[in-house]
Design an enzyme around this catalytic site. Structure first.
Site, PDB file in Angstrom:
ATOM      1  N   ASN A 124       0.840  -1.200   0.000  1.00  0.00           N
ATOM      2  CA  ASN A 124       0.000   0.000   0.000  1.00  0.00           C
ATOM      3  C   ASN A 124       0.871   1.243   0.000  1.00  0.00           C
ATOM      4  O   ASN A 124       1.717   1.359  -0.894  1.00  0.00           O
ATOM      5  CB  ASN A 124      -1.116  -0.046   1.045  1.00  0.00           C
ATOM      6  N   ASP A 125       0.685   2.184   0.891  1.00  0.00           N
ATOM      7  CA  ASP A 125       1.277   3.526   0.751  1.00  0.00           C
ATOM      8  C   ASP A 125       2.756   3.561   0.358  1.00  0.00           C
ATOM      9  O   ASP A 125       3.568   2.838   0.934  1.00  0.00           O
ATOM     10  CB  ASP A 125       1.216   4.284   2.088  1.00  0.00           C
TER      11      ASP A 125
ATOM     12  N   ARG B 297      -0.456   9.019  13.164  1.00  0.00           N
ATOM     13  CA  ARG B 297       0.466   8.315  12.272  1.00  0.00           C
ATOM     14  C   ARG B 297       0.895   9.091  11.029  1.00  0.00           C
ATOM     15  O   ARG B 297       0.392  10.155  10.743  1.00  0.00           O
ATOM     16  CB  ARG B 297      -0.169   7.000  11.825  1.00  0.00           C
TER      17      ARG B 297
ATOM     18  N   PHE C 194       4.447   1.145  10.149  1.00  0.00           N
ATOM     19  CA  PHE C 194       3.471   1.836   9.315  1.00  0.00           C
ATOM     20  C   PHE C 194       4.162   2.940   8.501  1.00  0.00           C
ATOM     21  O   PHE C 194       5.377   3.030   8.455  1.00  0.00           O
ATOM     22  CB  PHE C 194       2.341   2.398  10.193  1.00  0.00           C
ATOM     23  N   SER C 195       3.344   3.807   7.900  1.00  0.00           N
ATOM     24  CA  SER C 195       3.896   4.779   6.951  1.00  0.00           C
ATOM     25  C   SER C 195       4.760   5.840   7.605  1.00  0.00           C
ATOM     26  O   SER C 195       4.636   6.132   8.794  1.00  0.00           O
ATOM     27  CB  SER C 195       2.756   5.454   6.190  1.00  0.00           C
TER      28      SER C 195
END
Ligand SMILES: *[C@@H]1O[C@H](CO)[C@@H](O)[C@H](O)[C@H]1NC(C)=O
Ligand SMILES: *[C@@H]1O[C@H](CO)[C@@H](O)[C@H](O)[C@H]1NC(C)=O
Ligand SMILES: *[C@@H]1O[C@H](CO)[C@@H](O)[C@H](O)[C@H]1NC(C)=O
Ligand SMILES: *[C@@H]1O[C@H](CO)[C@@H](O)[C@H](O)[C@H]1NC(C)=O
Ligand SMILES: *[C@@H]1O[C@H](CO)[C@@H](O)[C@H](O)[C@H]1NC(C)=O
Ligand SMILES: *[C@@H]1O[C@H](CO)[C@@H](O)[C@H](O)[C@H]1NC(C)=O
Ligand SMILES: *[C@@H]1O[C@H](CO)[C@@H](O)[C@H](O)[C@H]1NC(C)=O
Ligand SMILES: *[C@@H]1O[C@H](CO)[C@@H](O)[C@H](O)[C@H]1NC(C)=O
Ligand SMILES: *[C@@H]1O[C@H](CO)[C@@H](O)[C@H](O)[C@H]1NC(C)=O
Ligand SMILES: *[C@@H]1O[C@H](CO)[C@@H](O)[C@H](O)[C@H]1NC(C)=O
Length: 574
Positions: free
Chosen positions: A57-58, A186, A116-117
């Site tokens: 994803n991102d 986040r 995470f991102s």
């Protein structure tokens, strides 16, 4: 199904005995060597980045180094074709179209904590102190998301540093650098402002972008909030703050402004995920929007969480790419079952700010220089008003095309409701068709229709998209002009309408490859339609071995052969 689930549970985070000290490595995930990929599938984009296997994803951590190498990291689940088990995958490119798959860059630091991102910067001045004798140190700042048995724990902001130019990272030993008790905090994106670092971070469910400052990337101070602007959807994610030139109609730089981009998900106007942006000024601590306008980066629905590369010199056009998908169906699209991967990035885009006719200031989102991927010119035609091109491109190995259309000398007083220019792509074998086109009169809509493609459907997989392009004003005394560019790449279609004033990104999944292009224009006499159509190279071909497998940057330090063969044969069995 059973096989994959069994492996996932058996594999839940054994302590790594290799390179990444103090990280937890799932035995199914390779360290020190890239995940191999098969990029030959009928749905696999050939000039876009997609992960070798598994779920992406991102985009994360994007920066361009002093040698001109573009680094792309990405949210990566290497062990399944749905989201989860987040790592940072990594790839590099010299031209943003040919990507070298690199070993996974960031692994979970401990059991049940996921990466995470976030973003990355070059710490050329050693502000962090991590880099005793180098000016190419890289610091990544990202969210670590903790999960408990019964739900989400806190999301905190953390850093890791790389002394080898971004290929491998060490976690900082005093993380987190911004602590939190919230499970919805986040996606830090860091830039340099005059004499300090600035991070924008989403308070996802409070619809705020927090701005923080730091002298050294380790100590952060809250500076301001940018709260409840534009569309809220149900969450804010992946904020970006980026300075860009403002150009006049001739392209000269006349000013500079900041763009605050915020991705919203779920709850976009067309459903699911989308990115909005605000134009404004930034003074080192506060972003002040110029006006109350909410602008969107895309008129379709497959462009989310775009990130701007760190390191593009001041005063130049900025460069971004986004995740070409939408959470409404990203985990369901057929590439997972058929080819063992899900999600591609958008093509790279060039950005600056300029005046669009009637609308005023907008961020132009135009495709980045395509010359490295152009193969051969299949058509170059100019016609007067009424034109037709039928092109069988079944012999184009990539299945990918680049199209440029310029329409000039349009006498707008002669336009009718039927003044249109359409481009479609079809599969004669299955009858499937992807359509697009522009109406030069009336409300001047540009449309895309993927409803004629049959390989995937879903209640949220919206068929039709359109925008209104107020193109260069014509009148009885001046002739108007209009242009577009498009890329079609097996399962992704992107249009850049009217010099990038409008961009549409759609994924589509045909049951048979599309191989027949049709272009038709019906415009008043005197209008000139100029069309170039190029076949595109297979970017991945130069990285394939004799078996057709892309191994990526295999270095001697890796140890994963035993691990790899555990999970991956040719396909996932999900
Ligand atoms: C790669 O994928 C293609 C299409 O799915 C398949 O025909 C081919 O056998 C695969 N190659 C390898 C080496 O697995
Ligand atoms: C590095 O130091 C130079 C000279 O002091 C300064 O102009 C520049 O803004 C600094 N850049 C970064 C990213 O630290
Ligand atoms: C970088 O910072 C560290 C820690 O402050 C210091 O030991 C080192 O000398 C610095 N290196 C340079 C080139 O400034
Ligand atoms: C900034 O926004 C966050 C999220 O809503 C909130 O928790 C925090 O108190 C705000 N800070 C200030 C100074 O308003
Ligand atoms: C930045 O803008 C804010 C809000 O307008 C203001 O309070 C602050 O003093 C400004 N800072 C500087 C350095 O100008
Ligand atoms: C556009 O067409 C109208 C009607 O034929 C004509 O009067 C006018 O001069 C044309 N405009 C231009 C700029 O050629
Ligand atoms: C373009 O497509 C529209 C919508 O299907 C259609 O009404 C129009 O006639 C087409 N124009 C041309 C020139 O084929
Ligand atoms: C369209 O116009 C641009 C800018 O003038 C030019 O560079 C390009 O070659 C033209 N393309 C076609 C197909 O006419
Ligand atoms: C491969 O990775 C090494 C670091 O492990 C890096 O120095 C080298 O530039 C990479 N080569 C390519 C082609 O990406
Ligand atoms: C590589 O991994 C295998 C299996 O985990 C292990 O037996 C072997 O000793 C490792 N080799 C090296 C060079 O670390």
């Amino acid at each position: 199904m059973a096989r994959l689930l069994g492996l996932l549970s058996a594999a839940l985070f054994a302590v790594s005995t290799t390179a990444q000290s103090s990280t937890y490595v799932n035995p199914a995930v390779p360290t020190g060597t890239p995940v191999p990929g098969n990029y030959t599938g009928d749905l696999r984009p050939q000039v876009h980045f997609s992960p070798p296997q598994g779920f992406m994803n991102d985009p994360n951590g994007m920066f361009v180094d002093a040698e001109g190498t573009w680094h792309l990291y990405y949210q990566y689940n290497p062990t399944s074709v749905v989201a989860g088990n987040q790592h940072w995958g990594h790839a590099t490119s010299k031209d943003l179209y040919h990507w070298v798959n690199q070993p996974i860059a960031l692994f979970p630091p401990e059991e049940r904590v996921y990466v995470f991102s976030g973003s990355a910067v070059l710490d050329v001045n050693n502000t962090s102190g991590f880099f005793p004798d180098q000016d190419n140190g890289v610091v990544a700042i990202f969210t670590l998301a903790r999960y408990y048995e019964n739900g989400a724990g806190p999301q905190t902001q953390n850093i890791a540093y790389s002394r080898d130019g971004g290929y491998s990272f060490e976690y900082y030993d005093a993380n987190p650098v911004i602590d939190s008790t919230s499970s919805q905090f986040r996606d830090p994106k860091v830039i340099w402002y005059e004499d300090h670092w600035v991070a924008v971070i989403a308070y996802a469910q409070e619809f705020a972008v927090g701005l923080f400052t730091s002298p050294d990337l380790k100590t952060w101070t809250f500076a301001s909030n940018f709260t409840r602007h534009g569309l809220l959807g149900a969450q804010y994610e992946c904020p970006n703050l980026v300075k860009m030139p403002v150009r006049d109609a001739d392209g000269a730089v006349i000013d500079e402004k900041y763009v605050m981009a915020v991705s919203i998900q779920p709850g976009a106007p067309l459903g699911g995920s989308i990115t909005e942006y605000f134009l404004g000024d930034f003074n080192g601590t506060h972003f002040t929007p110029l006006d109350s306008v909410t602008r969107l980066t895309d008129f379709a629905k497959d462009n989310y969480a775009a990130q701007f590369f760190y390191g593009v010199p001041d005063g130049q056009n900025q460069v971004n790419l986004g995740w070409a998908s939408n959470w409404q169906y990203a985990q369901k699209v057929p590439t997972g079952n058929l080819e063992g991967w899900r999600s591609a990035m958008t093509a790279p885009r060039v950005n600056y700010i300029t005046e669009a006719p009637r609308i005023g200031l907008v961020m132009v989102d135009e495709i980045y220089d395509v010359s490295p991927i152009l193969d051969s010119k299949l058509k170059s035609e100019t016609c007067d008003g009424e034109g037709r091109i039928a092109l069988d491109y079944s012999s184009v190995e990539s299945g990918a095309l680049y199209i440029e259309v310029n329409v000039t000398n349009i006498n707008t007083t002669l336009l009718t409701d039927y003044s249109t220019l359409n481009i479609s792509f079809a599969s004669p074998a299955s009858g499937e068709i992807l359509q697009s086109g522009f109406y030069f009169g009336g409300d001047t809509p540009f449309f895309i229709n993927r409803g004629g493609i049959k390989g995937f459907d879903n209640v949220f997989f919206t068929d039709k998209f359109s925008t209104a392009d107020v193109y260069s004003s014509g009148s009885s005394s001046t002739l108007a002009s209009w242009s577009m560019k498009a890329v079609i790449d097996r399962s992704i279609f992107e249009v850049f309408v009217d010099r990038g004033f409008h961009t549409g990104t759609v994924v589509f999944y045909p049951s048979q490859p599309l191989t027949a292009l049709n272009l038709a224009s019906r415009l008043p006499a005197g209008a000139s339609v100029s069309v170039d159509i190029w076949s595109l190279k297979r970017s991945w071909a130069e990285f394939e071995n004799e078996q057709g497998t892309v191994l990526g940057n295999v270095t001697s330090s890796g140890n994963s052969t035993s691990r790899r063969s555990m999970v991956y044969d040719s396909k996932f069995s999900v």
